[in-house]
Design a protein around this motif. Structure first.
Motif, PDB file in Angstrom:
ATOM      1  N   TYR A 357       0.835  -1.191   0.000  1.00 21.74           N
ATOM      2  CA  TYR A 357       0.000   0.000   0.000  1.00 21.74           C
ATOM      3  C   TYR A 357       0.876   1.250   0.000  1.00 21.74           C
ATOM      4  O   TYR A 357       1.747   1.416   0.859  1.00 21.74           O
ATOM      5  CB  TYR A 357      -0.918   0.005   1.231  1.00 21.74           C
ATOM      6  CG  TYR A 357      -1.922  -1.118   1.217  1.00 21.74           C
ATOM      7  CD1 TYR A 357      -3.211  -0.927   0.711  1.00 21.74           C
ATOM      8  CD2 TYR A 357      -1.583  -2.388   1.687  1.00 21.74           C
ATOM      9  CE1 TYR A 357      -4.135  -1.967   0.692  1.00 21.74           C
ATOM     10  CE2 TYR A 357      -2.495  -3.437   1.672  1.00 21.74           C
ATOM     11  CZ  TYR A 357      -3.763  -3.215   1.169  1.00 21.74           C
ATOM     12  OH  TYR A 357      -4.677  -4.252   1.130  1.00 21.74           O
ATOM     13  N   ASN A 358       0.637   2.107  -0.974  1.00 16.81           N
ATOM     14  CA  ASN A 358       1.395   3.345  -1.058  1.00 16.81           C
ATOM     15  C   ASN A 358       1.008   4.283   0.076  1.00 16.81           C
ATOM     16  O   ASN A 358      -0.123   4.237   0.578  1.00 16.81           O
ATOM     17  CB  ASN A 358       1.137   4.041  -2.400  1.00 16.81           C
ATOM     18  CG  ASN A 358       1.586   3.200  -3.576  1.00 16.81           C
ATOM     19  OD1 ASN A 358       2.640   2.583  -3.530  1.00 16.81           O
ATOM     20  ND2 ASN A 358       0.774   3.151  -4.635  1.00 16.81           N
ATOM     21  N   PRO A 359       1.909   5.167   0.492  1.00 15.45           N
ATOM     22  CA  PRO A 359       1.573   6.128   1.552  1.00 15.45           C
ATOM     23  C   PRO A 359       0.420   7.034   1.143  1.00 15.45           C
ATOM     24  O   PRO A 359       0.257   7.370  -0.040  1.00 15.45           O
ATOM     25  CB  PRO A 359       2.867   6.925   1.729  1.00 15.45           C
ATOM     26  CG  PRO A 359       3.940   6.065   1.152  1.00 15.45           C
ATOM     27  CD  PRO A 359       3.302   5.300   0.049  1.00 15.45           C
ATOM     28  N   ASP A 360      -0.401   7.429   2.114  1.00 16.00           N
ATOM     29  CA  ASP A 360      -1.549   8.296   1.830  1.00 16.00           C
ATOM     30  C   ASP A 360      -1.109   9.699   1.445  1.00 16.00           C
ATOM     31  O   ASP A 360      -1.754  10.359   0.629  1.00 16.00           O
ATOM     32  CB  ASP A 360      -2.478   8.361   3.050  1.00 16.00           C
ATOM     33  CG  ASP A 360      -3.119   7.010   3.347  1.00 16.00           C
ATOM     34  OD1 ASP A 360      -3.264   6.216   2.396  1.00 16.00           O
ATOM     35  OD2 ASP A 360      -3.454   6.761   4.514  1.00 16.00           O
ATOM     36  N   ARG A 361      -0.015  10.150   2.039  1.00 16.50           N
ATOM     37  CA  ARG A 361       0.403  11.529   1.797  1.00 16.50           C
ATOM     38  C   ARG A 361       1.194  11.645   0.494  1.00 16.50           C
ATOM     39  O   ARG A 361       1.749  10.668  -0.020  1.00 16.50           O
ATOM     40  CB  ARG A 361       1.262  12.035   2.958  1.00 16.50           C
ATOM     41  CG  ARG A 361       2.495  11.204   3.220  1.00 16.50           C
ATOM     42  CD  ARG A 361       3.205  11.699   4.462  1.00 16.50           C
ATOM     43  NE  ARG A 361       4.386  10.920   4.761  1.00 16.50           N
ATOM     44  CZ  ARG A 361       4.373   9.780   5.421  1.00 16.50           C
ATOM     45  NH1 ARG A 361       3.213   9.282   5.832  1.00 16.50           N
ATOM     46  NH2 ARG A 361       5.507   9.125   5.681  1.00 16.50           N
ATOM     47  N   SER A 362       1.235  12.843  -0.026  1.00 14.59           N
ATOM     48  CA  SER A 362       1.982  13.106  -1.243  1.00 14.59           C
ATOM     49  C   SER A 362       3.470  13.197  -0.939  1.00 14.59           C
ATOM     50  O   SER A 362       3.888  13.291   0.219  1.00 14.59           O
ATOM     51  CB  SER A 362       1.507  14.421  -1.878  1.00 14.59           C
ATOM     52  OG  SER A 362       1.718  15.497  -0.977  1.00 14.59           O
ATOM     53  N   GLY A 363       4.291  13.146  -1.976  1.00 14.07           N
ATOM     54  CA  GLY A 363       5.741  13.212  -1.798  1.00 14.07           C
ATOM     55  C   GLY A 363       6.385  11.900  -2.164  1.00 14.07           C
ATOM     56  O   GLY A 363       5.865  11.129  -2.982  1.00 14.07           O
TER      57      GLY A 363
END
Length: 441
Positions: A357-363
């Protein structure tokens, strides 16, 4: 330093680093397999060795030894007593003599005769004075390893320290080089050579009046002190592989809790050794990033494929050579067996699939970057904007499990189904650890 002594110092320092003050002198000696008297003697020898290399007084030596073992999360001090590598294979007289020669050649050009006179004047009274042949042998050794250079001209030849690279760097360039070496030594393996270069650059900065503590722009929490100590065996093993020679060593399995076995030369005190003597044709060296462990993989005439953790190797000696055809045949066989080894496992190949699962936040997507960097020959398939699938064939799951587990909630094991059930049971057990003791807590 005698070979047996070096084995003992390595195991002694490993236990100091890992156990700290958890053991009393008696417990420490029993775990290491030595007497309390030998424990005290070894600790005293370490302090004296540190003093020889740092040219400090005894009180400072004790302080420096304690500082090397002190735990501080933000401290990026040199790894545990790296001075041990500087003293390896050197007799006490050699270490003092080489220190005098290098110190003298830092600031002036001198002949072998000049250096012999200098040693005669400054050698401690309890050590024998070197003759000209000994000094010339030291100079040849230092020239071969690139520490000093022989100046052009007629005899008698003059020598000076090989500091041209450092001397020609500006202060800003020297700081940049120090920062680069600092980062690489702390993040790459093997590291010992990098730390020795880092120490040299640090001395150069001090010589120019820099406060190296203020100059250090990077801080590390160093996890694996034993990794540095295990590198003592790395280059002898590489040399044996290059020469296609066997190795003979006493192996003390880390699982048995014994770290060292002395070589008893007095029949009155002879006892049965705790380890097993092994003969191995080394073929590969493997480093486990997850636990900071080195392994040597090779062929045993009696048992076939063998794997040993380097921390258990003592009394390593080079044996007879084998033919190139024999070596190539054994190497190809091992490479085939370890084709799908995550680290060193040679069990039945099995397909493992996981959803990340990719992180929820951008960056930066640190999950994706880490899987791409560490996933070896596995394949990645996009599923959605928030998930991707990772598949890999590995020899058994014992070695890949800690890696999958380290992603926490960012990883969901899909296949095989029995491994998925194992992960579910483990996470439920962890959840139970955090159950509230009281409803209103």
């Amino acid at each position: 330093m005698a070979r047996e002594s070096f084995d003992k110092e390595i195991q002694f320092l490993r236990m100091l680093a890992l156990a700290g003050g958890a053991y009393s002198r008696q417990q420490f000696a029993e775990r290491l397999g030595i007497s309390v008297h030998t424990y005290d003697k070894t600790l005293r020898n370490l302090k004296e060795m540190l003093g020889t290399l740092q040219q400090g007084n005894l009180n400072e030596q004790g302080s420096e030894l304690s500082e090397g073992l002190r735990y501080n999360y933000y401290e990026s001090a040199d790894p545990l007593l790296l001075f041990l590598f500087r003293a390896k294979s050197l007799k006490e007289t050699e270490s003092i003599r080489l220190t005098l020669l290098l110190t003298a050649l830092q600031s002036q050009e001198l002949t072998a005769k000049d250096l012999q006179d200098l040693c005669s004047d400054q050698m401690p009274a309890e050590f024998p004075l070197p003759d000209e042949k000994t000094v010339r042998g030291d100079l040849k050794y230092l020239e071969d390893v690139g520490v000093i250079m022989r100046m052009s001209g007629t005899r008698p030849y003059r020598y000076k320290a090989s500091n041209d690279l450092i001397d020609r760097l500006s202060e800003e360039e020297l700081l940049d080089l120090f920062d680069y070496v600092d980062v690489v030594a702390n993040t790459q393996v093997p590291s010992v050579q990098g730390y020795l270069l880092r120490a040299t650059l640090k001395k150069a900065l001090l010589k120019r009046g820099f406060d190296t503590d203020a100059a250090e722009s990077h801080r590390y929490k160093y996890h694996y002190h034993s990794r540095i100590l295990d590198e003592a065996h790395l280059y002898p093993i590489f040399r044996a592989i290059q020469r296609r020679r066997t190795l003979r060593f006493l192996y003390l399995s880390p699982k048995k809790g014994k770290n060292y076995s002395s070589q008893n030369t007095n029949p009155l005190f002879e006892r049965e050794t705790e380890g097993n003597m092994q003969t191995l044709l080394p073929l590969r060296v493997v480093y486990d990033h997850q636990y900071g462990r080195w392994y040597v993989i090779g062929h045993s005439p009696r048992l076939g494929l063998m794997k040993f953790r380097m921390e258990g190797l003592t009394q390593v000696e080079e044996g007879e050579s084998v033919s190139e055809d024999y070596f190539t045949q054994r190497l190809n066989a091992i490479l085939e067996q370890m084709k799908y080894s995550w680290v060193t496992d040679t069990l039945r190949p099995i397909k493992v699939a996981a959803r990340f699962y990719n992180p929820d936040r951008s960056g930066a997507n640190f999950v994706r970057e880490r899987v791409e960097a560490q996933g070896q020959w596995g394949t990645i398939t996009e599923e959605s904007d928030s998930t991707f699938r990772f598949e890999i064939i590995v020899n058994g799951v014992n070695e890949i499990k800690p890696w999958l587990r380290s992603f926490g909630s960012s990883c969901e094991v899909l296949e095989p189904s029995w491994l998925r059930r194992e992960f579910i049971a483990e996470w439920k057990e962890i959840r139970d650890y955090y159950e509230s003791v009281r409803e209103n807590l």
